[in-house]
Enzyme design. Structure first.
Site, PDB file in Angstrom:
ATOM      1  N   ARG A 124     -49.271 -10.040 -73.943  1.00  0.00           N
ATOM      2  CA  ARG A 124     -50.564  -9.723 -74.603  1.00  0.00           C
ATOM      3  C   ARG A 124     -50.656  -8.274 -75.069  1.00  0.00           C
ATOM      4  NH1 ARG A 124     -52.031 -13.384 -70.744  1.00  0.00           N
ATOM      5  NH2 ARG A 124     -52.658 -15.357 -71.676  1.00  0.00           N
ATOM      6  N   LYS A 146     -49.361  -1.920 -89.147  1.00  0.00           N
ATOM      7  CA  LYS A 146     -49.256  -3.299 -89.648  1.00  0.00           C
ATOM      8  C   LYS A 146     -47.922  -3.856 -89.197  1.00  0.00           C
ATOM      9  CE  LYS A 146     -51.968  -3.689 -93.869  1.00  0.00           C
ATOM     10  NZ  LYS A 146     -51.901  -3.989 -95.309  1.00  0.00           N
ATOM     11  N   GLU A 188     -41.837   3.896-102.602  1.00  0.00           N
ATOM     12  CA  GLU A 188     -43.066   4.041-101.796  1.00  0.00           C
ATOM     13  C   GLU A 188     -43.512   5.505-101.754  1.00  0.00           C
ATOM     14  OE1 GLU A 188     -44.630   1.355-100.808  1.00  0.00           O
ATOM     15  OE2 GLU A 188     -43.203  -0.204-100.227  1.00  0.00           O
ATOM     16  N   LYS A 229     -50.593   8.561 -95.966  1.00  0.00           N
ATOM     17  CA  LYS A 229     -50.849   7.260 -95.355  1.00  0.00           C
ATOM     18  C   LYS A 229     -51.705   7.406 -94.097  1.00  0.00           C
ATOM     19  CE  LYS A 229     -49.189   2.808 -94.033  1.00  0.00           C
ATOM     20  NZ  LYS A 229     -48.141   1.787 -94.057  1.00  0.00           N
ATOM     21  N   GLU A 239     -57.943  -2.326 -93.095  1.00  0.00           N
ATOM     22  CA  GLU A 239     -57.987  -2.686 -94.509  1.00  0.00           C
ATOM     23  C   GLU A 239     -59.232  -3.465 -94.905  1.00  0.00           C
ATOM     24  OE1 GLU A 239     -54.107  -3.629 -96.239  1.00  0.00           O
ATOM     25  OE2 GLU A 239     -55.136  -4.836 -97.741  1.00  0.00           O
ATOM     26  N   ARG A 243     -57.710   1.107 -97.637  1.00  0.00           N
ATOM     27  CA  ARG A 243     -56.290   0.899 -97.290  1.00  0.00           C
ATOM     28  C   ARG A 243     -55.590  -0.018 -98.293  1.00  0.00           C
ATOM     29  NH1 ARG A 243     -53.403   0.126 -91.356  1.00  0.00           N
ATOM     30  NH2 ARG A 243     -51.322  -0.117 -92.212  1.00  0.00           N
ATOM     31  N   ASN A 247     -51.425  -1.048-101.500  1.00  0.00           N
ATOM     32  CA  ASN A 247     -50.765  -2.219-102.083  1.00  0.00           C
ATOM     33  C   ASN A 247     -50.486  -2.053-103.573  1.00  0.00           C
ATOM     34  OD1 ASN A 247     -50.792  -3.687 -99.662  1.00  0.00           O
ATOM     35  ND2 ASN A 247     -52.919  -4.281-100.013  1.00  0.00           N
ATOM     36  N   HIS A 250     -47.783  -3.976-105.188  1.00  0.00           N
ATOM     37  CA  HIS A 250     -47.262  -4.933-104.213  1.00  0.00           C
ATOM     38  C   HIS A 250     -47.587  -6.385-104.540  1.00  0.00           C
ATOM     39  CE1 HIS A 250     -46.292  -1.360-102.017  1.00  0.00           C
ATOM     40  NE2 HIS A 250     -45.850  -2.029-100.975  1.00  0.00           N
ATOM     41  N   HIS A 254     -44.459  -8.423-104.366  1.00  0.00           N
ATOM     42  CA  HIS A 254     -44.272  -9.515-103.403  1.00  0.00           C
ATOM     43  C   HIS A 254     -43.932 -10.819-104.131  1.00  0.00           C
ATOM     44  CE1 HIS A 254     -46.725  -7.555 -99.888  1.00  0.00           C
ATOM     45  NE2 HIS A 254     -45.547  -7.003-100.081  1.00  0.00           N
ATOM     46  N   HIS A 269     -37.391  -4.924-101.209  1.00  0.00           N
ATOM     47  CA  HIS A 269     -38.835  -4.694-101.287  1.00  0.00           C
ATOM     48  C   HIS A 269     -39.201  -3.533-102.217  1.00  0.00           C
ATOM     49  CE1 HIS A 269     -42.978  -4.548 -99.831  1.00  0.00           C
ATOM     50  NE2 HIS A 269     -42.824  -3.251 -99.655  1.00  0.00           N
TER      51      HIS A 269
HETATM   52  N1  LIG Z   1     -45.765  -2.586 -91.976  1.00  0.00           N
HETATM   53  C1  LIG Z   1     -45.994  -1.962 -93.111  1.00  0.00           C
HETATM   54  O1  LIG Z   1     -47.005  -1.262 -93.274  1.00  0.00           O
HETATM   55  C2  LIG Z   1     -44.987  -2.063 -94.215  1.00  0.00           C
HETATM   56  C3  LIG Z   1     -45.079  -1.217 -95.324  1.00  0.00           C
HETATM   57  C4  LIG Z   1     -44.092  -1.287 -96.302  1.00  0.00           C
HETATM   58  C5  LIG Z   1     -43.037  -2.191 -96.166  1.00  0.00           C
HETATM   59  N2  LIG Z   1     -42.988  -3.016 -95.075  1.00  0.00           N
HETATM   60  C6  LIG Z   1     -41.894  -3.952 -94.888  1.00  0.00           C
HETATM   61  O2  LIG Z   1     -40.685  -3.206 -94.717  1.00  0.00           O
HETATM   62  C7  LIG Z   1     -39.585  -4.046 -95.075  1.00  0.00           C
HETATM   63  C8  LIG Z   1     -38.600  -3.261 -95.886  1.00  0.00           C
HETATM   64  O3  LIG Z   1     -38.135  -2.184 -95.117  1.00  0.00           O
HETATM   65  P1  LIG Z   1     -36.718  -1.512 -95.438  1.00  0.00           P
HETATM   66  O4  LIG Z   1     -36.636  -1.241 -96.879  1.00  0.00           O
HETATM   67  O5  LIG Z   1     -36.540  -0.431 -94.477  1.00  0.00           O
HETATM   68  O6  LIG Z   1     -35.718  -2.720 -95.193  1.00  0.00           O
HETATM   69  P2  LIG Z   1     -34.671  -3.050 -94.020  1.00  0.00           P
HETATM   70  O7  LIG Z   1     -35.260  -2.898 -92.701  1.00  0.00           O
HETATM   71  O8  LIG Z   1     -34.095  -4.374 -94.393  1.00  0.00           O
HETATM   72  O9  LIG Z   1     -33.564  -1.926 -94.199  1.00  0.00           O
HETATM   73  C9  LIG Z   1     -32.822  -1.891 -95.378  1.00  0.00           C
HETATM   74  C10 LIG Z   1     -31.318  -1.944 -95.087  1.00  0.00           C
HETATM   75  O10 LIG Z   1     -30.900  -0.660 -94.684  1.00  0.00           O
HETATM   76  C11 LIG Z   1     -30.192  -0.738 -93.450  1.00  0.00           C
HETATM   77  N3  LIG Z   1     -30.453   0.525 -92.763  1.00  0.00           N
HETATM   78  C12 LIG Z   1     -31.605   0.959 -92.207  1.00  0.00           C
HETATM   79  N4  LIG Z   1     -31.475   2.214 -91.778  1.00  0.00           N
HETATM   80  C13 LIG Z   1     -30.211   2.600 -92.071  1.00  0.00           C
HETATM   81  C14 LIG Z   1     -29.478   3.804 -91.906  1.00  0.00           C
HETATM   82  N5  LIG Z   1     -30.053   4.911 -91.394  1.00  0.00           N
HETATM   83  N6  LIG Z   1     -28.198   3.824 -92.322  1.00  0.00           N
HETATM   84  C15 LIG Z   1     -27.628   2.746 -92.895  1.00  0.00           C
HETATM   85  N7  LIG Z   1     -28.267   1.588 -93.100  1.00  0.00           N
HETATM   86  C16 LIG Z   1     -29.544   1.514 -92.685  1.00  0.00           C
HETATM   87  C17 LIG Z   1     -30.715  -1.972 -92.778  1.00  0.00           C
HETATM   88  O11 LIG Z   1     -29.777  -2.483 -91.865  1.00  0.00           O
HETATM   89  C18 LIG Z   1     -30.910  -2.897 -93.976  1.00  0.00           C
HETATM   90  O12 LIG Z   1     -29.692  -3.488 -94.332  1.00  0.00           O
HETATM   91  C19 LIG Z   1     -40.171  -5.223 -95.811  1.00  0.00           C
HETATM   92  O13 LIG Z   1     -40.115  -6.352 -94.981  1.00  0.00           O
HETATM   93  C20 LIG Z   1     -41.611  -4.832 -96.069  1.00  0.00           C
HETATM   94  O14 LIG Z   1     -42.477  -5.940 -96.115  1.00  0.00           O
HETATM   95  C21 LIG Z   1     -43.944  -2.964 -94.103  1.00  0.00           C
END
Ligand SMILES: NC(=O)c1ccc[n+]([C@@H]2O[C@H](COP(=O)([O-])OP(=O)(O)OC[C@H]3O[C@@H](n4cnc5c(N)ncnc54)[C@H](O)[C@@H]3O)[C@@H](O)[C@H]2O)c1
Length: 373
Positions: A124, A146, A188, A229, A239, A243, A247, A250, A254, A269
Site C-alpha cells: 500500500r 506521475k 522535453e 517542472k 493535474e 500541469r 502535455n 503529447h 502519444h 517517446h
Molecule cells: N512520469 C512522467 O511524468 C513522464 C514524463 C515524460 C515521459 N514519461 C515516460 O518516460 C518514458 C520514456 O523515457 P526514456 O526516454 O527515458 O525511455 P527509456 O527508459 O526506454 O530509456 C531509453 C533507452 O535508453 C537506455 N538508457 C537509459 N539510461 C541510459 C544510460 N545512461 N546509458 C545508456 N543507455 C541508457 C534505456 O535502457 C533505454 O533503452 C515513456 O514511457 C514516457 O511515457 C513519463
C-alpha cells in the site's frame, strides 16, 4: 560531496529535493543513508543501465552499509505493461522489503514509471528514490510523481501519483546514452521553453550544441527544466489545471507512439513529442491563434538538434488520419466528445484548450498526412 545543483519540489509533507550534478551516482549511498540509514533497498533497473552503471551504484550503497537487491527488466516501452509490472511487484515482494524501505528506480522513464507505480502499490505504498539515467528522465519523468504503465487502450492509462523522496540526477551517466535517446530527451527540454519561457527557448537555440556535447550548458539546461517542472507540479500536483501544459505535443505524440506499436526502433517517446510539438504549433497557426512563422522556428530548432519534426519522418509511416484520431480519442485528454489540446499563441505562450473540435483535428491531420506523401 559533489557540488550539486538542488531544485526543491515544494509539496508540503511530500516535498523533496532533486540533486543535479556530475558524480552523484558514486554518492548515492551516502545521500540515501542520510534519509534512512537502516533502510533496505530494492533497485529496479533495465539490462542496459545495469550493464553500464549498476556496479557504481552497488559499490556506493555498499560503502554506505545499505543492503540492496536488484530486479532487472527488459529495456524499452514494452516493459510498461501488465506482465512486467506483475513481475516487478512479485520481485519486490520476494526481496522482503518492508514499508519503511525504499524502491530505487534506476534507469530511464520506463523504469521510473514502472518502478514508481510498483512502489505506489506494494504494501500500500513504499518510499522510493529516483535515479534517472536518461536525459528525458532527468528533466521530466523522474520529477512530479506521475507513475504508471500502458494499456491496450492507450499510454499511461493505469497509474498513480506517487512522489519520490529524493531524485539524484547524475549528469555524467548521460555520456553513455545513445545520441538518439539524448535527442529524444532534448525534446522535453525544449518543451519547457515552448510552454511558458520564451527566453529559455532562445537560449536553447544558441546553446544546444554545448548541451549535446556535455558542456556546462547541459547541467544548466537540466536544472532550468527541473525548476520549471517543479514549479508547475507544486502549483498543480494532480493535474486539475496548469500541469496539463506539460502535455504540449503529447496528444499527437502519444497517438504516434500508439500507431507505431510502441516500437522503439520506429519511434521513441521524445521523437513523438518533437513531431507533436511542431504539429501543435502548426494546428494553432491554422486556427489563427499563433503567428504563421512560429511553427517553422520551432521545427528549425528541433531539426537542427536532429529530431524528427514531420509526420513523413516516422519510419514505416504515421498511419491514417482515422487511426491517429482513434488513438487521440482513446487518450485521456478527452471530455464529453471535445478534445483537450495544449495550443499556443506563440513560443512560450501555451495554453489549455478544452473544446477542440475533433473534426478540425481530423482535417488538419488529413492535410498533414497528404503533405507527408
Ligand atoms: N512520469 C512522467 O511524468 C513522464 C514524463 C515524460 C515521459 N514519461 C515516460 O518516460 C518514458 C520514456 O523515457 P526514456 O526516454 O527515458 O525511455 P527509456 O527508459 O526506454 O530509456 C531509453 C533507452 O535508453 C537506455 N538508457 C537509459 N539510461 C541510459 C544510460 N545512461 N546509458 C545508456 N543507455 C541508457 C534505456 O535502457 C533505454 O533503452 C515513456 O514511457 C514516457 O511515457 C513519463
Amino acid at each position: 560531496m559533489t557540488a550539486a545543483t538542488t531544485v526543491a519540489v515544494h509539496l508540503g509533507e511530500r516535498s523533496y529535493d532533486i540533486l543535479i550534478g556530475k558524480g552523484l551516482l558514486e554518492e548515492a549511498g551516502a545521500r540515501i543513508a542520510a534519509l534512512a540509514p537502516t533502510a533496505r533497498l530494492a533497485i529496479v533497473t533495465d539490462s542496459n543501465v545495469a550493464a553500464l552503471h549498476l556496479g557504481t551504484l552497488s559499490a556506493s550503497l555498499d560503502r554506505a552499509g545499505l543492503k540492496h537487491d536488484t530486479i532487472t527488466i527488459q529495456p524499452g516501452e514494452a516493459s510498461k505493461a501488465y506482465g512486467p509490472f506483475a513481475e516487478v511487484c512479485d520481485g519486490l515482494l520476494a526481496t522482503k522489503v518492508e514499508r519503511g524501505d525504499f524502491v530505487v528506480a534506476f534507469g530511464g522513464g520506463v523504469v521510473g514509471d514502472l518502478a514508481g507505480f510498483a512502489a505506489a502499490v506494494i504494501r500500500r505504498g513504499m518510499r522510493f528514490v529516483q535515479i534517472p539515467t536518461s536525459l528525458l528522465a532527468q528533466v521530466d519523468s523522474s520529477v512530479g510523481g506521475k507513475t504508471g504503465i500502458n494499456s491496450s487502450h492507450g499510454k499511461n492509462l493505469v497509474g498513480a501519483f506517487h512522489q519520490p523522496s529524493l531524485v539524484l540526477a547524475d549528469t555524467s551517466v548521460l555520456d553513455t546514452l545513445s545520441k538518439r535517446e539524448f535527442r529524444a530527451g532534448y525534446a522535453e527540454v525544449a518543451k519547457y521553453g515552448l510552454i511558458n519561457d520564451a527566453p529559455f527557448f532562445h537560449w536553447l537555440e544558441k546553446n544546444w550544441a554545448d548541451i549535446v556535447s556535455g558542456g556546462p550548458a547541459r547541467q544548466e539546461a537540466i536544472a532550468i527544466s527541473c525548476r520549471s517542472k517543479a514549479g508547475i507540479v507544486a502549483r498543480d500536483e494532480t493535474e486539475t489545471g496548469e500541469r496539463a501544459l506539460l502535455n504540449l505535443g503529447h496528444t499527437f505524440g502519444h497517438a504516434l507512439e500508439a500507431v507505431t506499436g510502441y516500437d522503439s526502433s520506429r519511434l521513441v517517446h521524445g521523437e513523438g513529442v518533437a513531431i507533436g510539438m511542431v504539429l501543435a504549433h502548426e494546428f494553432s497557426a491554422r486556427l489563427g491563434l499563433c503567428p504563421q512563422e512560429e511553427p517553422s522556428r520551432v521545427a528549425a530548432h528541433l531539426d537542427a538538434v536532429g529530431l524528427p519534426t514531420r509526420l513523413g519522418q516516422v519510419p514505416g509511416g504515421a498511419g491514417t488520419a482515422a487511426t491517429l484520431m482513434n488513438a487521440i480519442t482513446q487518450d485521456k485528454k478527452v471530455k464529453r466528445g471535445k478534445l483537450t489540446f495544449i495550443l499556443t499563441r506563440g513560443i512560450g505562450e501555451s495554453f489549455i484548450a478544452n473544446d477542440v473540435d475533433p473534426a478540425a483535428v481530423t482535417d488538419f491531420l488529413t492535410e498533414k498526412l497528404g503533405d507527408a506523401r
